[in-house]
Design an enzyme around this catalytic site. Structure first.
Site, PDB file in Angstrom:
ATOM      1  N   THR A 143      -6.766   9.088   9.174  1.00 13.95           N
ATOM      2  CA  THR A 143      -6.505   7.819   8.492  1.00 13.95           C
ATOM      3  C   THR A 143      -6.406   6.651   9.477  1.00 13.95           C
ATOM      4  OG1 THR A 143      -4.137   8.283   8.577  1.00 13.95           O
ATOM      5  CG2 THR A 143      -5.280   8.892   6.558  1.00 13.95           C
TER       6      THR A 143
ATOM      7  N   LYS B  91       0.838  -1.213   0.000  1.00 14.67           N
ATOM      8  CA  LYS B  91       0.000   0.000   0.000  1.00 14.67           C
ATOM      9  C   LYS B  91       0.868   1.257   0.000  1.00 14.67           C
ATOM     10  CE  LYS B  91      -1.631  -1.578   3.787  1.00 14.67           C
ATOM     11  NZ  LYS B  91      -2.338  -1.919   5.054  1.00 14.67           N
TER      12      LYS B  91
ATOM     13  N   GLY C 200      -7.193   3.457  10.953  1.00 14.30           N
ATOM     14  CA  GLY C 200      -7.973   2.291  10.526  1.00 14.30           C
ATOM     15  C   GLY C 200      -8.058   2.078   9.027  1.00 14.30           C
ATOM     16  N   THR C 201      -7.287   2.834   8.244  1.00 12.46           N
ATOM     17  CA  THR C 201      -7.387   2.656   6.776  1.00 12.46           C
ATOM     18  C   THR C 201      -6.920   1.260   6.343  1.00 12.46           C
ATOM     19  OG1 THR C 201      -5.273   3.807   6.578  1.00 12.46           O
ATOM     20  CG2 THR C 201      -7.230   5.072   6.013  1.00 12.46           C
ATOM     21  N   GLY C 202      -5.834   0.779   6.970  1.00 12.57           N
ATOM     22  CA  GLY C 202      -5.316  -0.538   6.578  1.00 12.57           C
ATOM     23  C   GLY C 202      -6.274  -1.654   6.962  1.00 12.57           C
ATOM     24  N   CYS C 203      -6.856  -1.542   8.160  1.00 12.76           N
ATOM     25  CA  CYS C 203      -7.825  -2.553   8.628  1.00 12.76           C
ATOM     26  C   CYS C 203      -9.021  -2.571   7.683  1.00 12.76           C
ATOM     27  CB  CYS C 203      -8.310  -2.221  10.034  1.00 12.76           C
ATOM     28  SG  CYS C 203      -6.985  -2.062  11.245  1.00 12.76           S
TER      29      CYS C 203
HETATM   30  N1  LIG Z   1      -4.176  10.353   2.006  1.00  8.33           N
HETATM   31  C1  LIG Z   1      -4.643   9.321   1.317  1.00  8.33           C
HETATM   32  N2  LIG Z   1      -5.334   9.509   0.162  1.00  8.33           N
HETATM   33  C2  LIG Z   1      -5.832   8.472  -0.529  1.00  8.33           C
HETATM   34  N3  LIG Z   1      -5.702   7.186  -0.166  1.00  8.33           N
HETATM   35  C3  LIG Z   1      -5.032   6.920   0.968  1.00  8.33           C
HETATM   36  C4  LIG Z   1      -4.472   7.950   1.788  1.00  8.33           C
HETATM   37  N4  LIG Z   1      -3.866   7.370   2.874  1.00  8.33           N
HETATM   38  C5  LIG Z   1      -4.060   6.056   2.746  1.00  8.33           C
HETATM   39  N5  LIG Z   1      -4.732   5.769   1.602  1.00  8.33           N
HETATM   40  C6  LIG Z   1      -5.128   4.430   1.141  1.00  8.33           C
HETATM   41  O1  LIG Z   1      -5.627   3.726   2.257  1.00  8.33           O
HETATM   42  C7  LIG Z   1      -5.239   2.358   2.192  1.00  8.33           C
HETATM   43  C8  LIG Z   1      -4.434   2.012   3.440  1.00  8.33           C
HETATM   44  O2  LIG Z   1      -3.131   2.444   3.204  1.00  8.33           O
HETATM   45  P1  LIG Z   1      -2.003   2.833   4.237  1.00  8.33           P
HETATM   46  O3  LIG Z   1      -2.379   4.115   4.919  1.00  8.33           O
HETATM   47  O4  LIG Z   1      -0.738   2.825   3.455  1.00  8.33           O
HETATM   48  O5  LIG Z   1      -2.052   1.609   5.250  1.00  8.33           O
HETATM   49  P2  LIG Z   1      -2.033   1.494   6.836  1.00  8.33           P
HETATM   50  O6  LIG Z   1      -3.328   2.048   7.344  1.00  8.33           O
HETATM   51  O7  LIG Z   1      -1.884   0.029   7.057  1.00  8.33           O
HETATM   52  O8  LIG Z   1      -0.859   2.291   7.302  1.00  8.33           O
HETATM   53  C9  LIG Z   1      -4.469   2.219   0.878  1.00  8.33           C
HETATM   54  O9  LIG Z   1      -5.338   1.824  -0.162  1.00  8.33           O
HETATM   55  C10 LIG Z   1      -3.931   3.617   0.645  1.00  8.33           C
HETATM   56  O10 LIG Z   1      -3.608   3.863  -0.706  1.00  8.33           O
HETATM   57  C1  LIG Z   2      -6.318  -3.163  17.349  1.00  7.24           C
HETATM   58  C2  LIG Z   2      -5.660  -2.473  16.210  1.00  7.24           C
HETATM   59  N1  LIG Z   2      -5.388  -3.161  15.079  1.00  7.24           N
HETATM   60  C3  LIG Z   2      -4.788  -2.531  14.030  1.00  7.24           C
HETATM   61  C4  LIG Z   2      -4.443  -1.216  14.100  1.00  7.24           C
HETATM   62  C5  LIG Z   2      -3.763  -0.535  12.925  1.00  7.24           C
HETATM   63  O1  LIG Z   2      -4.581   0.406  12.326  1.00  7.24           O
HETATM   64  P1  LIG Z   2      -4.363   1.008  10.840  1.00  7.24           P
HETATM   65  O2  LIG Z   2      -5.407   0.405   9.970  1.00  7.24           O
HETATM   66  O3  LIG Z   2      -4.553   2.501  11.013  1.00  7.24           O
HETATM   67  O4  LIG Z   2      -2.982   0.658  10.386  1.00  7.24           O
HETATM   68  C6  LIG Z   2      -4.736  -0.512  15.291  1.00  7.24           C
HETATM   69  N2  LIG Z   2      -4.426   0.802  15.427  1.00  7.24           N
HETATM   70  N3  LIG Z   2      -5.339  -1.166  16.322  1.00  7.24           N
END
Ligand SMILES: Nc1ncnc2c1ncn2[C@@H]1O[C@H](COP(=O)(O)OP(=O)(O)O)[C@@H](O)[C@H]1O
Ligand SMILES: Cc1ncc(COP(=O)(O)O)c(N)n1
Length: 264
Positions: free
Chosen positions: A208, A177, A210-213
């Site tokens: 952002t 990602k 929880g975006t990854g979850c």
């Molecule tokens: N500022 C942003 N604008 C658009 N898409 C985003 C943005 N931040 C994260 N994403 C998208 O959200 C999803 C989660 O990505 P990311 O933030 O890299 O993961 P995590 O939450 O695990 O750190 C991906 O599809 C990423 O491209």
């Molecule tokens: C219990 C739990 N699991 C996962 C994440 C990661 O969150 P994110 O989707 O922002 O990377 C978190 N903050 N808490």
């Protein structure tokens, strides 16, 4: 009547503020109209500003939860998030093999958006050798991709090299990602040696949490609904982009996403 309801299991940690972990996963599943189930690996005392505490569930109790789910309502897809120690990873691996779980999405959660560590140091080896090879797709962010590949990731070319390395080591598809890069928010899928980019504009939104979850649960929900991996990722990317665009603003730190905006 929903006689053909599809089912998805999340194996993850609880987030008391409801933005990440189990809570984000179940909200995402509900928005996708699939039936969500949960096996909780840890409780976190957490909010939009950080993680104050972690209470791990025992491996035996994780196993008991898995037995109860698989012996009754078989999941059509499984999403795995926070798994904080090697014993929990071992037990999950054994149970997924025993029950022949399908459509497995592993989000190798190591560090929360707020910077707090969610995995013990000795767990990353168990994650690499036991859990990642079982996955149909793994979804590291840039910092997790750096740990798993041993490479610094600053550009899209770096992403390509890192995803190739991670995919070869785990023997599985990798969605690396791009949310942590500066200029774009493009995600890279490396599948069977083939590269696909899932592109979106970068949305200026500090919320952002929880975006990854959310992304990994949306992929699992779409796999459960019968879509192929690329289509599932494309739909999940559209879901997360829409949720970020919605611009909900809760809490004092990096706030959570709105999942209700698209339920009608
Ligand atoms: N500022 C942003 N604008 C658009 N898409 C985003 C943005 N931040 C994260 N994403 C998208 O959200 C999803 C989660 O990505 P990311 O933030 O890299 O993961 P995590 O939450 O695990 O750190 C991906 O599809 C990423 O491209
Ligand atoms: C219990 C739990 N699991 C996962 C994440 C990661 O969150 P994110 O989707 O922002 O990377 C978190 N903050 N808490």
């Amino acid at each position: 009547m929903s006689k053909n309801m599809k089912t998805v299991l999340t194996i993850a940690g609880s987030d008391s503020s409801g933005g990440a972990g189990i809570q984000a996963d179940l909200k995402t599943m509900m928005a996708h109209k699939v039936y969500g189930m949960s096996v909780i690996t840890a409780l976190t005392a957490q909010n939009t500003t950080g993680v104050a505490g972690i209470m791990e569930v025992t491996p035996e109790f994780v196993a008991q939860q898995l037995d109860c789910v698989f012996q009754d309502i078989r999941p059509d897809a499984v999403k795995i998030g926070m798994v904080s120690n090697a014993e929990i990873i071992k037990v999950i691996t054994e149970k997924l093999v025993e029950y022949k779980a399908e459509n497995i999405v592993v989000d190798p959660v190591m560090v929360a958006t707020s910077g707090s560590s969610l995995m013990q140091d000795d767990a990353s080896q168990a994650l690499r050798t036991l859990l990642l090879p079982l996955a149909d797709v793994i979804t590291p962010n840039v910092p997790e991709g750096e740990v798993l590949s041993g490479l610094k990731i600053e550009t899209k070319a770096d992403m390509l090299e890192a995803a190739d390395r991670i995919a070869s080591a785990a023997g599985t598809s990798v969605l690396l990602k791009g949310g942590h890069l500066k200029d774009s928010a493009d995600d890279l899928l490396f599948m069977d040696g083939k590269v696909s980019w899932f592109e979106s504009e970068r949305i200026e939104n500090p919320n952002t949490h929880g975006t990854g979850c959310t992304l990994s649960s949306a992929i699992a929900a779409n796999l459960a609904l019968g879509h192929g991996l690329e289509e599932s990722i494309s739909k999940a990317k559209a879901y997360i982009t829409g949720a970020l665009h919605d611009g909900m603003d809760l809490g004092k730190g990096s706030g959570p996403l709105n999942h209700a905006y698209r339920i009608n």
